[in-house]
Design a protein around this motif. Structure first.
Motif, PDB file in Angstrom:
ATOM      1  N   SER A 100       0.828  -1.204   0.000  1.00 26.25           N
ATOM      2  CA  SER A 100       0.000   0.000   0.000  1.00 26.25           C
ATOM      3  C   SER A 100       0.862   1.254   0.000  1.00 26.25           C
ATOM      4  CB  SER A 100      -0.919   0.013   1.225  1.00 26.25           C
ATOM      5  OG  SER A 100      -1.852  -1.038   1.170  1.00 26.25           O
ATOM      6  N   ALA A 101       1.917   1.254   0.812  1.00 27.68           N
ATOM      7  CA  ALA A 101       2.790   2.427   0.893  1.00 27.68           C
ATOM      8  C   ALA A 101       3.427   2.733  -0.458  1.00 27.68           C
ATOM      9  CB  ALA A 101       3.872   2.206   1.948  1.00 27.68           C
ATOM     10  N   ILE A 102       3.830   1.702  -1.177  1.00 23.93           N
ATOM     11  CA  ILE A 102       4.444   1.905  -2.489  1.00 23.93           C
ATOM     12  C   ILE A 102       3.409   2.367  -3.503  1.00 23.93           C
ATOM     13  CG2 ILE A 102       5.609   0.744  -4.404  1.00 23.93           C
ATOM     14  CD1 ILE A 102       6.967  -1.023  -2.213  1.00 23.93           C
ATOM     15  N   ALA A 103       2.230   1.745  -3.493  1.00 24.93           N
ATOM     16  CA  ALA A 103       1.176   2.140  -4.422  1.00 24.93           C
ATOM     17  C   ALA A 103       0.763   3.586  -4.212  1.00 24.93           C
ATOM     18  CB  ALA A 103      -0.034   1.228  -4.266  1.00 24.93           C
ATOM     19  N   LEU A 104       0.759   4.027  -2.947  1.00 23.25           N
ATOM     20  CA  LEU A 104       0.331   5.383  -2.610  1.00 23.25           C
ATOM     21  C   LEU A 104       1.492   6.366  -2.542  1.00 23.25           C
ATOM     22  CD1 LEU A 104      -2.153   4.321   0.190  1.00 23.25           C
ATOM     23  CD2 LEU A 104      -2.771   5.206  -2.059  1.00 23.25           C
ATOM     24  N   GLN A 105       2.725   5.863  -2.821  1.00 21.32           N
ATOM     25  CA  GLN A 105       3.923   6.707  -2.732  1.00 21.32           C
ATOM     26  C   GLN A 105       3.998   7.382  -1.355  1.00 21.32           C
ATOM     27  OE1 GLN A 105       6.320   7.286  -5.886  1.00 21.32           O
ATOM     28  NE2 GLN A 105       5.523   5.263  -5.438  1.00 21.32           N
ATOM     29  N   ASP A 106       3.704   6.592  -0.318  1.00 23.01           N
ATOM     30  CA  ASP A 106       3.658   7.105   1.050  1.00 23.01           C
ATOM     31  C   ASP A 106       5.040   6.976   1.695  1.00 23.01           C
ATOM     32  OD1 ASP A 106       3.148   7.727   3.697  1.00 23.01           O
ATOM     33  OD2 ASP A 106       1.233   6.662   3.757  1.00 23.01           O
ATOM     34  N   LYS A 107       5.849   8.016   1.545  1.00 25.44           N
ATOM     35  CA  LYS A 107       7.218   8.003   2.070  1.00 25.44           C
ATOM     36  C   LYS A 107       7.234   7.949   3.593  1.00 25.44           C
ATOM     37  CE  LYS A 107       7.914  11.869  -0.100  1.00 25.44           C
ATOM     38  NZ  LYS A 107       6.667  11.911  -0.901  1.00 25.44           N
ATOM     39  N   ALA A 108       6.282   8.617   4.221  1.00 26.58           N
ATOM     40  CA  ALA A 108       6.236   8.647   5.682  1.00 26.58           C
ATOM     41  C   ALA A 108       5.984   7.262   6.259  1.00 26.58           C
ATOM     42  CB  ALA A 108       5.161   9.620   6.152  1.00 26.58           C
TER      43      ALA A 108
END
Length: 205
Positions: A100-108
């Motif tokens: 999910s973090a990669i799909a959403l580009q969620d760096k935090a």
């Protein structure tokens, strides 16, 4: 090559477990999530193994699932990510949460892991965008989100909608799965407010 260990848990340490396989104890270094998921000392356990051989050592890394093992190997394809950092990421986030973090580009989200600074977090989400492990299960909602958005890069509206849904108590994987269905049906130019409303409808159905 050792692919899996089946035996009894002999002992634990902060970063590894000893598995007794017929009288031979194998030391496997694991994420904290894997260590917590293993049974108690003396009980039967199954650990998936990745073996790393270097000139000065041979080390076994243990995982609770094929999915975790696959993500370990994929994470290490990024420059600056060795076995220790990969395990730290897997300690902080489940495979589904990493997806999910990669799909959403969620760096935090990626930056929660020990040893992952801002620059490395950017490199991880950038280099792994649109990629999934070649083996192991990947969250279906995340795959749907990546497919709906083309290359796995979410718009700010979708990112904001996921954040809002997680603030309401849903997991990132649940929010991503719900919004994947919304985006597939409505398109990726839906305003944040409508995404949240439709996402909640999906989650309550």
């Amino acid at each position: 090559m050792i692919g899996k260990l089946k035996g009894l848990v002999d002992s634990f340490d902060d970063d590894h477990v000893l598995i007794d396989c017929g009288g031979v104890c194998y030391q496997a270094f694991c994420s904290s999530r894997t260590l917590q998921s293993l049974p108690r000392v003396g009980e039967a356990a199954v650990v998936f193994i990745e073996t790393i051989v270097r000139e000065d050592m041979i080390r076994l890394y243990g995982f609770s699932s094929d999915s975790e093992k696959a993500w370990f190997n994929l994470l290490m394809t990024v420059q600056g990510v060795g076995a220790r950092v990969a395990l730290a990421i897997l300690s902080a986030l489940s495979p589904s949460e990493i997806s999910s973090a990669i799909a959403l580009q969620d760096k935090a989200m990626i930056g929660r892991a020990n040893g992952v600074g801002p620059k490395l977090a950017v490199r991880l989400v950038t280099e792994l965008k649109g990629k999934v492990p070649t083996t192991g299960a990947v969250d279906a909602g995340t795959l749907g989100l990546q497919s709906a958005l083309g290359e796995g890069i979410a718009s700010s509206a979708i990112t904001d909608a996921v954040s809002a849904l997680t603030n309401l108590g849903y997991s990132s994987a649940q929010a991503s799965a719900a919004l994947a269905r919304v985006v597939a049906r409505e398109g990726d130019d839906v305003p944040t407010e409508k995404l949240i409303r439709l996402g909640l409808r999906e989650l309550s159905s």
